[in-house]
Design a protein around this motif. Structure first.
Motif, PDB file in Angstrom:
ATOM      1  N   TRP A  12       0.847  -1.183   0.000  1.00  0.00           N
ATOM      2  CA  TRP A  12       0.000   0.000   0.000  1.00  0.00           C
ATOM      3  C   TRP A  12       0.881   1.230   0.000  1.00  0.00           C
ATOM      4  O   TRP A  12       1.898   1.266   0.693  1.00  0.00           O
ATOM      5  N   LYS A  31      -1.519  -4.311  14.008  1.00  0.00           N
ATOM      6  CA  LYS A  31      -1.555  -2.988  13.389  1.00  0.00           C
ATOM      7  C   LYS A  31      -0.114  -2.579  13.127  1.00  0.00           C
ATOM      8  O   LYS A  31       0.776  -2.825  13.942  1.00  0.00           O
ATOM      9  N   ASP A  46      -3.966  -0.330   9.331  1.00  0.00           N
ATOM     10  CA  ASP A  46      -4.723  -1.523   9.707  1.00  0.00           C
ATOM     11  C   ASP A  46      -4.869  -2.394   8.471  1.00  0.00           C
ATOM     12  O   ASP A  46      -5.615  -2.054   7.549  1.00  0.00           O
ATOM     13  N   LYS A  48      -6.400  -5.149   8.018  1.00  0.00           N
ATOM     14  CA  LYS A  48      -7.747  -5.729   7.838  1.00  0.00           C
ATOM     15  C   LYS A  48      -8.674  -4.771   7.103  1.00  0.00           C
ATOM     16  O   LYS A  48      -9.433  -5.178   6.229  1.00  0.00           O
ATOM     17  N   THR A  49      -8.627  -3.491   7.479  1.00  0.00           N
ATOM     18  CA  THR A  49      -9.502  -2.502   6.835  1.00  0.00           C
ATOM     19  C   THR A  49      -8.785  -1.739   5.732  1.00  0.00           C
ATOM     20  O   THR A  49      -9.414  -0.968   5.015  1.00  0.00           O
ATOM     21  N   GLN A  50      -7.472  -1.937   5.643  1.00  0.00           N
ATOM     22  CA  GLN A  50      -6.625  -1.268   4.653  1.00  0.00           C
ATOM     23  C   GLN A  50      -6.726   0.256   4.759  1.00  0.00           C
ATOM     24  O   GLN A  50      -6.793   0.969   3.767  1.00  0.00           O
ATOM     25  N   THR A  51      -6.745   0.750   6.001  1.00  0.00           N
ATOM     26  CA  THR A  51      -6.858   2.190   6.241  1.00  0.00           C
ATOM     27  C   THR A  51      -5.680   2.695   7.065  1.00  0.00           C
ATOM     28  O   THR A  51      -5.096   1.960   7.862  1.00  0.00           O
TER      29      THR A  51
END
Length: 93
Positions: A12, A31, A46, A48-51
């Motif tokens: 990312w 995290k 994160d 899992k949420t890709q944020t």
């Protein structure tokens, strides 16, 4: 992030125009925390949420660099202000 089942890597892009990651720490909840020297901030990712969430220093020219942690806490070092900062990971503060 490596997915062994698929034998594949995923990445990312960090937020901001010209991010400069300096140090990385992964907490007990998986995290990913890093210091972004150019943003003068500690950043949390994160998977899992890709944020991303950013925790900028409240001081100019803090030069956020080193990073470490322990359960419930992430500690960052500001070489420009000669101080340590604490983020309590349970509350995000």
């Amino acid at each position: 992030m490596f997915d062994p089942a698929a034998n594949d890597w995923r990445s990312w892009k960090l937020p901001g125009d010209e991010p400069q990651a300096y140090a990385v720490y992964v907490d007990e909840r998986d995290k990913v925390w890093l210091t972004d020297f150019s943003a003068n901030a500690i950043v949390r990712f994160d998977p899992k949420t890709q944020t991303f969430a950013s925790f900028p220093s409240d001081r100019d020219n803090a030069n956020v660099r080193q990073l470490n942690g322990r359960s419930g806490e992430v500690w960052g070092a500001e070489s420009g202000t000669d101080r340590l900062v604490l983020i309590e990971t349970e509350t995000g503060k």
